[in-house]
Design a protein around this motif. Structure first.
Motif, PDB file in Angstrom:
ATOM      1  N   ASN A 279      -9.497   8.756   4.593  1.00 50.30           N
ATOM      2  CA  ASN A 279      -8.983  10.005   5.132  1.00 50.30           C
ATOM      3  C   ASN A 279      -8.191  10.718   4.047  1.00 50.30           C
ATOM      4  O   ASN A 279      -7.191  10.197   3.553  1.00 50.30           O
TER       5      ASN A 279
ATOM      6  N   ILE B  58     -15.429  11.588  13.024  1.00 50.66           N
ATOM      7  CA  ILE B  58     -14.041  11.218  13.357  1.00 50.66           C
ATOM      8  C   ILE B  58     -13.835   9.721  13.171  1.00 50.66           C
ATOM      9  O   ILE B  58     -12.867   9.278  12.542  1.00 50.66           O
TER      10      ILE B  58
ATOM     11  N   GLY C 170       1.047  10.132  12.748  1.00 52.24           N
ATOM     12  CA  GLY C 170      -0.107  10.702  13.422  1.00 52.24           C
ATOM     13  C   GLY C 170      -0.281  10.072  14.784  1.00 52.24           C
ATOM     14  O   GLY C 170       0.506   9.218  15.208  1.00 52.24           O
TER      15      GLY C 170
ATOM     16  N   LEU D  83      -8.700  16.760  12.691  1.00 52.79           N
ATOM     17  CA  LEU D  83      -8.567  15.528  11.912  1.00 52.79           C
ATOM     18  C   LEU D  83      -9.247  15.589  10.551  1.00 52.79           C
ATOM     19  O   LEU D  83      -8.931  14.790   9.670  1.00 52.79           O
TER      20      LEU D  83
ATOM     21  N   ARG E  29      -8.619  -1.251  15.180  1.00 53.77           N
ATOM     22  CA  ARG E  29      -8.865  -0.249  16.212  1.00 53.77           C
ATOM     23  C   ARG E  29      -9.514  -0.894  17.426  1.00 53.77           C
ATOM     24  O   ARG E  29     -10.483  -1.643  17.319  1.00 53.77           O
TER      25      ARG E  29
ATOM     26  N   SER F  62      -5.002  10.098  10.662  1.00 56.74           N
ATOM     27  CA  SER F  62      -5.664   9.280  11.680  1.00 56.74           C
ATOM     28  C   SER F  62      -5.552   7.789  11.396  1.00 56.74           C
ATOM     29  O   SER F  62      -6.155   6.992  12.101  1.00 56.74           O
TER      30      SER F  62
ATOM     31  N   LEU G  64     -11.107   6.603  11.070  1.00 58.78           N
ATOM     32  CA  LEU G  64     -10.184   5.744  11.806  1.00 58.78           C
ATOM     33  C   LEU G  64     -10.150   4.342  11.207  1.00 58.78           C
ATOM     34  O   LEU G  64     -11.072   3.943  10.489  1.00 58.78           O
TER      35      LEU G  64
ATOM     36  N   LEU H  74      -6.326   8.113  20.575  1.00 58.25           N
ATOM     37  CA  LEU H  74      -7.208   9.279  20.547  1.00 58.25           C
ATOM     38  C   LEU H  74      -8.179   9.176  21.712  1.00 58.25           C
ATOM     39  O   LEU H  74      -8.908   8.182  21.836  1.00 58.25           O
TER      40      LEU H  74
ATOM     41  N   ILE I 189      -4.185   5.376  14.340  1.00 59.94           N
ATOM     42  CA  ILE I 189      -4.839   5.317  15.641  1.00 59.94           C
ATOM     43  C   ILE I 189      -5.261   3.878  15.936  1.00 59.94           C
ATOM     44  O   ILE I 189      -6.049   3.284  15.201  1.00 59.94           O
TER      45      ILE I 189
END
Length: 553
Positions: free
Chosen positions: A295, A252, A151, A218, A309, A226, A256, A155, A229
């Motif tokens: 997810n 979203i 993926g 997503l 992240r 995701s 993540l 983003l 990311i």
């Protein structure tokens, strides 16, 4: 704050948030005796301290919002000073990118070191490059460790199609030749499943788009994974909130990888001592605490992978809502990068008092809570259900009336703090003109209406009254005159230099702004005139402020 407020219970009077230190104007030494007892007894703090200056040089604002101050490090004047991947350096040189500008000099060292940032800067190509270049660098370094990706690695969420398109085009130009794949997802329609199938055929390393489309790509069944990311960019965050798009972002971000350990919750489901220490959260939680979800598109092995992240927020203005959003999506000790416009004036010109120093411009962001008070300097308030003037579409007539009343209070508080002989206040409607005139007159000011429906004789009489000398019958200090204007262009021959112009309502077109502020411009070496712009998140105020800044540079 009278008994006629359309609420079942009377909320406490709003906290005063004014301080006159920023305006460089004479301060009023005494409090008006005509103020209601409830307000006289209320401990006043200053609002002028909330005024944000728009003509400062680029700085790292170490006292801004929350987190810890950091040293800005050495000045970056060449791309070679940054530890970029060699392929990216060569691509930047080949593409003809100029030397790093202010936002790039300030933001890139922190981003390349893995820090989270909140950056305030004008919406320009240079600002886009300030997150596109780190995005390409992060994608390349990730691919060096793991050549295949299921993926996106980066983003980028932009509020507008134009900003998202510019970002993806820059990624394509800088990164395409060195193996970085990018894709653009914008719009609200189309066959999402078909778009996902096309993306899965050549999985992009960097995915750019608008909140609605990226949310669809997503979150739908069998959508894009995701879990890989590593870098999240939110651009135009103030506009994203004003347009009620933050819910898409929250959904979203829940999918993540987490940027930091999620704090434990108490029996009520809220983190203990929420909002203490970060400097962002308020007692009115406009944005709920973020709880990361699993997810459904990720494999069990991928879910077990630990990826931290990194997050970067870019915004043209940074009101409390932006800081609250940053706290809600769990930024890690974010660095505050503040790059303001120079107003086309060099520092030497400003010091010498040249023509460019003839005007000081500020904006005052007004936020109101729905059921219990008004946000103060730190975002704290009484119990509230949301923010009046935050773009919410479900606010009722009582909330709207309350917001208008408190905006009038903010205007009258300004006059309580500063001693100004002449002021021009621009409003957006006849109804607002009547309300402002009545409010100011009740505070002992000489409020003079001037609007488009007056005949030429009445307009000339209003100008004459505004310009006239104070009566010799006045035993106390001279009366402050306020010309309240609706839809009338004031020429330089109509008034002399006015020390203060207030845009109570912002103009509807950017060209009108110059006409409004021209009476305040100092044409000699005397004290510069001051312009104060009242800004709320409804009615397009934030977008108009940004347009004015861009238009006049």
């Amino acid at each position: 704050m009278g008994p006629n407020r359309p609420h079942s219970r009377n909320p406490p009077p709003p906290v005063r948030t004014w301080s006159a230190g920023s305006l460089d104007m004479p301060l009023r030494q005494e409090v008006h005796l005509s103020r209601p007892d409830a307000l006289l007894n209320q401990k006043r703090r200053s609002v002028v301290g909330n005024l944000v200056r728009r003509d400062s040089a680029a700085t790292i604002d170490s006292d801004w919002g929350g987190g810890s101050p950091r040293d800005s490090g050495p000045t970056i004047t060449k791309w070679e000073h940054l530890q970029l991947v060699p392929d990216l350096l060569r691509s930047i040189s080949k593409y003809g990118v100029g030397p790093p500008n202010k936002i790039q000099q300030r933001a890139l060292p922190f981003l390349l070191n893995g820090a989270d940032i909140i950056a305030q800067a004008p919406p320009t190509q240079e600002r886009i490059a300030a997150y596109v270049i780190p995005a390409i660098h992060i994608a390349l370094t990730s691919l060096a460790v793991k050549p295949q990706n299921r993926g996106p690695i980066v983003l980028i969420i932009s509020t507008t199609v134009d900003q998202a398109t510019q970002a993806q085009r820059m990624i394509r130009d800088l990164g395409g030749a060195i193996g970085v794949r990018s894709a653009l997802g914008v719009g609200t329609g189309g066959d999402v499943q078909q778009e996902i199938r096309l993306l899965q055929q050549s999985v992009p390393h960097i995915l750019c788009g608008t909140p609605q489309k990226l949310h669809s790509l997503l979150t739908v069944p069998n959508g894009l994974p995701s879990n890989e990311i590593r870098f999240l960019v939110l651009d135009e965050v103030d506009q994203l909130i004003a347009r009620n798009l933050h819910e898409f972002v929250f959904n979203i971000v829940k999918l993540l990888p987490s940027s930091r350990p999620v704090p434990p919750t108490d029996s009520s489901g809220s983190p203990p001592n929420a909002g203490n220490g970060s400097g962002f959260a308020s007692s009115t939680r406009r944005f709920p605490p973020l709880v990361h979800s699993t997810n459904p598109n990720d494999s069990p092995g991928a879910q077990a992978a630990v990826i931290k992240r990194q997050t970067a927020l870019f915004s043209n203005t940074v009101p409390q809502d932006v800081l609250n959003l940053a706290n809600s999506i769990q930024l890690r000790d974010p660095v505050r990068v503040l790059v303001r416009r120079d107003g086309n004036v060099t520092s030497s010109e400003a010091q010498k008092g040249g023509p460019g120093s003839g005007l000081k411009q500020f904006y005052l962001y007004l936020a109101f809570t729905a059921a219990g008070g008004r946000l103060d300097n730190n975002g704290a308030s009484g119990a509230g259900l949301g923010i009046i003037g935050s773009g919410r579409t479900n606010q009722n007539a009582a909330e709207t009336a309350q917001a208008k009343e408190w905006k009038l209070d903010a205007l009258s508080d300004l006059f309580d703090d500063v001693e100004i002989g002449q002021t021009i206040v621009h409003v957006g409607s006849l109804a607002t003109l009547d309300a402002v005139v009545y409010k100011l007159a009740s505070r002992g000011l000489e409020a003079i209406p001037l609007h488009t429906e007056m005949n030429s004789g009445a307009k000339m009489a209003a100008f004459h009254k505004f310009r006239g000398n104070n009566s010799i019958m006045m035993k106390q200090q001279p009366v402050s005159r306020v010309l309240v204007v609706f839809d009338v262009q004031i020429k330089s021959s109509d008034v002399f230099q006015v020390p203060l112009v207030i845009n109570y309502d912002l103009p509807k077109i950017v060209e009108e702004y110059s006409h409004r502020v021209s009476p305040a411009i100092s044409t000699n070496y005397s004290r510069p005139g001051v312009v104060v712009n009242f800004v709320t998140a409804t009615g397009g105020d934030v977008e108009m402020l940004r347009s004015i800044e861009c238009f006049y540079k």
